[in-house]
Design an enzyme around this catalytic site. Structure first.
Site, PDB file in Angstrom:
ATOM      1  N   ASP A  63     -35.914 -23.744 -23.135  1.00  0.00           N
ATOM      2  CA  ASP A  63     -37.011 -24.622 -23.536  1.00  0.00           C
ATOM      3  C   ASP A  63     -37.786 -23.986 -24.681  1.00  0.00           C
ATOM      4  OD1 ASP A  63     -37.647 -22.674 -21.682  1.00  0.00           O
ATOM      5  OD2 ASP A  63     -38.705 -24.004 -20.319  1.00  0.00           O
ATOM      6  N   GLU A 113     -43.015 -28.430 -21.006  1.00  0.00           N
ATOM      7  CA  GLU A 113     -44.340 -28.346 -20.412  1.00  0.00           C
ATOM      8  C   GLU A 113     -44.981 -29.716 -20.210  1.00  0.00           C
ATOM      9  OE1 GLU A 113     -45.497 -25.789 -19.142  1.00  0.00           O
ATOM     10  OE2 GLU A 113     -44.561 -24.071 -20.127  1.00  0.00           O
TER      11      GLU A 113
END
Length: 381
Positions: A73, A132
């Protein structure tokens, strides 16, 4: 292969340019510049107009029996950094407070090795935006990015862990991360003068009853040996002390270690809201938003292979870890594609998402070496 000094420099550069979900353009450009400097003989690089900051890199295998995916990520958090590091964030109010800079660096290290040592199986590296927030993994899956030549048979990914020694690998069978659901509850009654409560419908009183009733879901309606959490962390109602509030809003979160638990808690919360509406003669609207933040439920067969390799390798410090109630959108992908998520220890006294978080760079090379070793062992099976 990228050397340790190169990887540390890469991590520090990434740390200085954190960007929020779906806005990782500078990060993507830097990642592409590093990837394009690697040997390109077996690499295919892919981007997407529909998910413009993502990168996929396919490494063509020699005699592929499967395609193995590896995810890193790339987004950051709206946190003002307080580490005092010379390479602190250059973007005010944004920080890699969850260690995604290190995640990306480890992925680049693994990719650099296989760009020089052609793997047996196909490998696909997925540099994912919006972990997130905004459910980047779910967006990618729903856009069909893992179909056709880019179909992935099994998926792996790591998350850094400040509570483990630098370079240690942590994993477990079952759930690694909980699933999360955002909860918004609006109560609509009738405002009125504080002296005449019989002429109003008081949403403050109704909210108090709802909050107390919700506490019994976990304590009295869920099997005690199963794990679930409902936290109502914010409430807003009224404008002045002598007016009965006609509207109240409650916000919170649900956590569960399985998707079945999440869905059960959703249903029970809805039942409480319906009961409060009936009891107090008001309207109660419940909004539940899970997005892609499903529980990270590791595939039993692949996870056992992963644990067997890591726990028997004398060069790896392996730790069996308990489940965590934090959320991770890799859970959505693991619900669609079998795979395993694991921890990489980064030995920090500060916790994830804190303004002081600074993962140990001593974790980078041991993490890369352990993952390369596992992937090679897996491809030999």
């Amino acid at each position: 292969m990228l050397k340790e000094a190169d990887l540390i420099a890469i991590r520090r550069h990434l740390h200085q340019i954190p960007e929020l979900a779906l806005h990782e353009f500078q990060t993507q450009a830097y990642l592409l510049s590093v990837i394009k400097q690697l040997p390109q003989d077996w690499l295919t690089i892919r981007t997407s107009k529909e998910l413009p900051t993502m990168i996929m890199v396919k490494v063509q295998g020699q005699k592929p029996k499967r395609t193995i995916g590896y995810r890193a990520d790339i987004d950051a958090l709206p946190v003002t950094e307080a580490t005092g590091l010379a390479f602190s964030s250059q973007h005010p109010g944004v920080m890699h407070a969850c260690g995604h800079d290190l995640h990306m660096t480890v992925a680049l290290g693994i990719l650099s090795y296989f760009s020089e040592h052609q793997p047996q199986d196909n490998l696909i590296f997925f540099f994912q935006p919006a972990e997130e927030a905004e459910s980047g993994g779910k967006k990618a899956y729903e856009l069909g990015l893992f179909t056709g030549d880019w179909q992935i048979d099994e998926f792996y990914g790591l998350h850094d862990n400040p509570n483990l020694p630098a370079g240690a690998i942590g994993c477990r069978q079952g759930t690694l991360f909980a699933g999360t659901t955002e909860v918004n509850i609006d109560l609509w009654g009738k405002s009125g003068h504080a002296a005449f409560p019989q002429k109003a419908q008081d949403t403050v009183v109704a909210s108090a009853a709802l909050i107390m009733q919700v506490q019994t879901i976990i304590s009295r309606e869920i099997n005690p040996i199963e794990a679930g959490v409902i936290t109502l962390g914010k409430i807003r109602a009224g404008s002045i002390r002598n007016v009965i509030a006609g509207h109240a809003r409650i916000e919170g979160t649900i956590r569960g270690l399985t998707q079945t638990m999440i869905e059960e808690l959703d249903q029970k919360l809805q039942a409480v809201c319906d009961g409060i509406a009936l009891s107090y003669g008001i309207k109660v609207e419940l909004e539940l938003n899970q997005g892609g933040y499903w529980p990270v439920e590791n595939n039993p067969l692949l996870t056992q292979k992963f644990i067997d390799y890591m726990s028997t390798n004398p060069e790896v410090e392996y730790v069996e870890t308990p489940p965590a109630m934090t959320g991770e959108d890799f859970g959505y992908l693991l619900a669609k594609i079998p795979g395993t998520m694991f921890w990489l220890g980064v030995a920090d006294t500060h916790q994830l998402h804190s303004a002081e978080f600074n993962p140990s760079e001593q974790a980078i090379m041991p993490g890369i070496t352990a993952i390369i070793g596992f992937l090679q062992a897996r491809m030999a099976q």
